[in-house]
Design an enzyme around this catalytic site. Structure first.
Site, mmCIF file in Angstrom:
data_model
loop_
_atom_site.group_PDB
_atom_site.id
_atom_site.type_symbol
_atom_site.label_atom_id
_atom_site.label_comp_id
_atom_site.label_asym_id
_atom_site.label_seq_id
_atom_site.Cartn_x
_atom_site.Cartn_y
_atom_site.Cartn_z
ATOM 1 C CB SER A 133 0.168 10.226 29.806
ATOM 2 O OG SER A 133 0.340 8.861 29.506
ATOM 3 C CD GLU A 135 0.333 3.981 30.840
ATOM 4 O OE1 GLU A 135 0.027 3.519 31.949
ATOM 5 O OE2 GLU A 135 0.493 3.274 29.831
ATOM 6 C CE1 TYR A 156 3.902 9.681 33.981
ATOM 7 C CE2 TYR A 156 2.409 8.203 32.820
ATOM 8 C CZ TYR A 156 3.234 9.308 32.821
ATOM 9 O OH TYR A 156 3.391 10.046 31.669
HETATM 10 P P1 NAP Z 1 11.433 11.956 30.133
HETATM 11 O O1 NAP Z 1 12.381 11.729 29.010
HETATM 12 O O2 NAP Z 1 11.365 10.999 31.258
HETATM 13 O O3 NAP Z 1 11.733 13.431 30.705
HETATM 14 C C1 NAP Z 1 11.173 13.872 31.911
HETATM 15 C C2 NAP Z 1 11.759 15.213 32.245
HETATM 16 O O4 NAP Z 1 11.243 15.645 33.525
HETATM 17 C C3 NAP Z 1 13.289 15.205 32.398
HETATM 18 O O5 NAP Z 1 13.795 16.421 31.952
HETATM 19 C C4 NAP Z 1 13.464 15.102 33.896
HETATM 20 O O6 NAP Z 1 14.703 15.591 34.366
HETATM 21 C C5 NAP Z 1 12.334 16.018 34.350
HETATM 22 N N1 NAP Z 1 11.974 15.846 35.752
HETATM 23 C C6 NAP Z 1 11.726 14.715 36.429
HETATM 24 N N2 NAP Z 1 11.428 14.981 37.711
HETATM 25 C C7 NAP Z 1 11.500 16.326 37.850
HETATM 26 C C8 NAP Z 1 11.332 17.232 38.920
HETATM 27 N N3 NAP Z 1 11.028 16.789 40.160
HETATM 28 N N4 NAP Z 1 11.479 18.562 38.703
HETATM 29 C C9 NAP Z 1 11.815 19.020 37.476
HETATM 30 N N5 NAP Z 1 12.015 18.212 36.419
HETATM 31 C C10 NAP Z 1 11.853 16.888 36.606
HETATM 32 O O7 NAP Z 1 9.937 12.101 29.559
HETATM 33 P P2 NAP Z 1 9.451 12.444 28.073
HETATM 34 O O8 NAP Z 1 9.259 11.165 27.349
HETATM 35 O O9 NAP Z 1 10.286 13.513 27.507
HETATM 36 O O10 NAP Z 1 7.985 13.001 28.375
HETATM 37 C C11 NAP Z 1 7.769 14.394 28.623
HETATM 38 C C12 NAP Z 1 6.442 14.552 29.370
HETATM 39 O O11 NAP Z 1 5.390 13.997 28.596
HETATM 40 C C13 NAP Z 1 6.375 13.831 30.709
HETATM 41 O O12 NAP Z 1 5.547 14.598 31.553
HETATM 42 C C14 NAP Z 1 5.692 12.513 30.394
HETATM 43 O O13 NAP Z 1 5.042 12.022 31.528
HETATM 44 C C15 NAP Z 1 4.714 12.971 29.315
HETATM 45 N N6 NAP Z 1 4.346 11.962 28.317
HETATM 46 C C16 NAP Z 1 5.293 11.272 27.633
HETATM 47 C C17 NAP Z 1 4.907 10.376 26.665
HETATM 48 C C18 NAP Z 1 5.912 9.599 25.869
HETATM 49 O O14 NAP Z 1 5.519 8.596 25.242
HETATM 50 N N7 NAP Z 1 7.170 10.012 25.820
HETATM 51 C C19 NAP Z 1 3.537 10.187 26.380
HETATM 52 C C20 NAP Z 1 2.612 10.934 27.104
HETATM 53 C C21 NAP Z 1 3.012 11.841 28.066
HETATM 54 P P3 NAP Z 1 16.021 14.635 34.397
HETATM 55 O O15 NAP Z 1 16.557 14.657 33.000
HETATM 56 O O16 NAP Z 1 16.883 15.308 35.383
HETATM 57 O O17 NAP Z 1 15.569 13.272 34.805
HETATM 58 O O1 G4F Z 2 7.873 1.630 27.285
HETATM 59 P P1 G4F Z 2 6.998 1.549 28.472
HETATM 60 O O2 G4F Z 2 7.636 1.586 29.807
HETATM 61 O O3 G4F Z 2 5.943 2.730 28.302
HETATM 62 P P2 G4F Z 2 4.506 2.997 28.957
HETATM 63 O O4 G4F Z 2 4.320 2.246 30.220
HETATM 64 O O5 G4F Z 2 3.494 2.792 27.888
HETATM 65 O O6 G4F Z 2 4.615 4.529 29.346
HETATM 66 C C1 G4F Z 2 5.165 5.468 28.432
HETATM 67 O O7 G4F Z 2 4.157 5.970 27.601
HETATM 68 C C2 G4F Z 2 3.133 6.716 28.283
HETATM 69 C C3 G4F Z 2 2.104 7.154 27.244
HETATM 70 O O8 G4F Z 2 1.159 6.135 27.079
HETATM 71 C C4 G4F Z 2 3.762 7.892 28.982
HETATM 72 F F1 G4F Z 2 2.815 8.630 29.605
HETATM 73 C C5 G4F Z 2 4.788 7.395 29.990
HETATM 74 O O9 G4F Z 2 5.424 8.516 30.591
HETATM 75 C C6 G4F Z 2 5.851 6.570 29.249
HETATM 76 O O10 G4F Z 2 6.538 7.430 28.381
HETATM 77 O O11 G4F Z 2 6.107 0.226 28.400
HETATM 78 C C7 G4F Z 2 5.322 -0.080 27.285
HETATM 79 C C8 G4F Z 2 4.800 -1.510 27.416
HETATM 80 C C9 G4F Z 2 4.134 -1.774 28.778
HETATM 81 O O12 G4F Z 2 2.930 -2.480 28.577
HETATM 82 C C10 G4F Z 2 5.128 -2.672 29.499
HETATM 83 O O13 G4F Z 2 4.535 -3.599 30.410
HETATM 84 O O14 G4F Z 2 5.892 -2.401 27.327
HETATM 85 C C11 G4F Z 2 5.762 -3.400 28.334
HETATM 86 N N1 G4F Z 2 7.092 -3.951 28.634
HETATM 87 C C12 G4F Z 2 7.455 -5.234 28.421
HETATM 88 N N2 G4F Z 2 8.705 -5.423 28.849
HETATM 89 C C13 G4F Z 2 8.124 -3.303 29.185
HETATM 90 C C14 G4F Z 2 9.147 -4.234 29.321
HETATM 91 N N3 G4F Z 2 8.284 -2.006 29.559
HETATM 92 C C15 G4F Z 2 9.482 -1.632 30.074
HETATM 93 N N4 G4F Z 2 9.668 -0.340 30.428
HETATM 94 N N5 G4F Z 2 10.516 -2.532 30.261
HETATM 95 C C16 G4F Z 2 10.389 -3.835 29.904
HETATM 96 O O15 G4F Z 2 11.317 -4.617 30.056
#
Ligand code: NAP
Ligand code: G4F
Length: 347
Positions: A133, A135, A156
C-alpha cells in the site's frame, strides 16, 4: 486451465480480480471468512454453484490467522498463482485494533509465505503477489516511487511494511517468484462504505434523495492519488506475468484533496455539500498521512499499464451508482416497506 488462489476475495479488489481471472479462463479459488452474515455480496454476480457445469469459482472457508487451514486450501486448490489481498484494511480502525491488524496484515502474510515456501519445496511452483500500500510511504514527500523510503504512520501501514519486507526476504532467501504491488488508493462502487470516497458518494446521494440530512467526516485537507479499482487489478495480474519477480508502484500520478472529491461529488448530485457536511473529531487519525501522489513510471514502461478511468469519471461512476441505490431505497420506503439496514455507523 490456470489456477489462482485469492485471499481477500470477498473484498473490493478480490471481486474485481476474480472477475478478471475468470474472464481470462482461470479456475479461481478464494478464501472466505466465516461470518454470521453473508460476506459474499460482491461475488454474487460471478458465482455459480459448484454442481453446475462450467463452474470455475470455488470458495473455501479460511482465515489468514489460521496457517494450518490455509495450507489445506493450498493443497486442495493447487494454484500456480496466489494473490494475497486479505487484510484488516482500514487505517483508522488499525489504531483501535493494532495487535489484530498486525496479526492479519503482517503475520498473516508471513504464515502464507511459509506455506508457499513449503509448497515450493514439495515441487509446486506458485507465483505470489503481495498487496502492498501507498500508506507505507506515509510521511515521505510526494511523488512516491519504488525508490522512496517507507515512513509508515499507522499500525496498518507498519504491518504492510513488515509484509513487504517478509516478501522481499522470501524472494531473496528461497528464490521464489514473489512480487509486491504498492498500490495507491483505488475506489469503485464496490468500495467499502467506511472509506472516505464511498462514504461521501453514499452520504451525498442519500441527502439528495432526502433520506438523511447530515454527513460527518474528518480531515478534508488530506490528499490522495485516487484511481479506479478495475484498472488496478489489471496491473496486479500483469505484475505476476513478468519474467522476473519485481515490485511496482501503481498510481495515477494525480492527487486531490477530500474537499475536491466533495466538490465534484456534490456538483454531480446538484447539492451544496457545505450545508450538509460536519466535522466529527472521531474520524481524525492520531497520525495522518497528508499527501500521497504516486510515480508509476516503472509500471507504465515495464507492464505497459496505464489507468483508464479519470478522477472525474470515477467520482461520477460512484455517485451515479449511489444515486440509484438511494432511489431504490426511497421507492421502497415510500411504498411502506421497511428498508433493511446493511450496517450501522462505523469509522
Ligand atoms: P477490503 O475491501 O477491505 O477487502 C479485504 C479483504 O480481506 C476482504 O475479503 C476481507 O474479508 C478479507 N479479510 C480481512 N481479514 C481477514 C482474515 N483475517 N483472513 C482472511 N481474510 C480476511 O480491501 P480492498 O480495498 O479490496 O484491498 C485489497 C488489499 O489491497 C488489502 O490487503 C488492502 O490492504 C490492500 N490495498 C488496498 C488499497 C485500496 O485503495 N483499496 C490500496 C493499497 C493496498 P471480509 O469480506 O470477510 O471482511
Ligand atoms: O478512505 P480512507 O479511509 O483511505 P486511506 O486511509 O487512504 O486508506 C486506504 O487506502 C490505502 C492506500 O493508500 C490502503 F492501503 C488502505 O487499505 C485503504 O484502502 O481515508 C482517506 C483520507 C484520510 O486522510 C482520512 O483521514 O480521507 C480522510 N477522511 C476524512 N474524513 C476520512 C474521513 N476517512 C474515512 N475513512 N472516514 C472519514 O469520515
Amino acid at each position: 486451465m490456470k489456477r489462482a488462489l485469492i485471499t481477500g476475495i470477498t473484498g473490493q479488489d478480490g471481486s474485481f480480480l476474480a472477475e478478471l481471472l475468470l474472464a481470462k479462463g482461470y479456475q479461481v479459488h478464494g478464501i472466505v471468512r466465516r461470518a454470521s452474515t453473508f460476506n459474499t455480496e460482491r461475488l454474487a454476480p460471478i458465482y455459480h454453484d459448484r454442481h453446475e457445469a462450467g463452474a470455475a469459482l470455488f470458495l473455501h472457508y479460511g482465515d489468514v490467522s489460521d496457517g494450518a487451514g490455509f495450507r489445506r486450501v493450498l493443497d486442495l486448490a493447487h494454484p500456480e498463482e496466489i494473490y494475497n489481498l486479505a487484510a484488516q484494511s482500514h487505517v483508522r480502525v488499525s489504531f483501535d485494533q493494532a495487535e489484530y491488524t498486525a496479526d492479519v496484515v503482517a503475520t498473516g502474510t508471513l504464515r502464507i509465505l511459509e506455506a508457499v515456501r513449503d509448497y515450493a519445496a514439495r515441487g509446486n511452483a506458485a507465483r505470489f503477489y503481495q498487496a502492498g500500500s501507498s500508506e507505507m510511504f506515509g510521511a515521505a514527500s510526494p511523488p512516491q516511487s519504488e525508490a522512496t523510503p517507507f515512513y509508515p504512520r499507522s499500525p496498518y501501514a507498519a504491518s504492510k511494511v513488515a509484509a513487504h519486507w517478509y516478501s522481499v526476504n522470501y524472494r531473496e532467501a528461497y528464490g521464489l517468484f514473489i512480487a509486491n504491488g504498492i498500490l495507491f488508493n483505488h475506489e469503485s462502487p464496490r468500495r467499502g462504505e467506511t472509506f472516505v470516497t464511498r462514504k461521501i458518494t453514499r452520504g451525498l446521494a442519500r441527502i439528495t434523495l432526502g433520506l438523511q440530512s447530515k454527513l460527518y467526516l474528518g480531515n478534508l485537507e488530506a490528499r490522495r492519488d485516487w484511481g479506479y479499482a478495475g484498472d488496478y487489478v489489471e496491473a496486479i495480474w500483469r505484475i505476476l506475468q513478468q519474467p522476473q519477480p519485481e515490485d511496482f508502484v501503481i498510481a495515477t500520478g494525480e492527487s486531490h484533496s477530500v474537499r475536491e472529491f466533495l466538490d465534484l461529488a456534490g456538483a454531480h448530485c446538484g447539492l451544496d455539500w457545505t450545508k450538509h457536511v460536519e466535522t466529527d473529531p472521531r474520524y481524525f487519525r492520531p497520525t495522518e498521512v497528508n499527501a500521497l501522489c504516486g510515480d508509476a513510471s516503472k509500471a507504465r514502461s515495464r507492464l505497459g499499464w496505464e489507468p483508464r478511468v479519470s478522477f472525474e469519471e470515477l467520482v461520477k461512476m460512484m455517485v451515479d451508482h449511489d444515486l440509484e441505490l438511494a432511489r431504490q431505497e426511497r421507492t421502497l420506503t415510500s411504498a411502506g416497506h421497511k428498508v433493511i439496514e446493511r450496517g450501522v455507523a462505523q469509522p
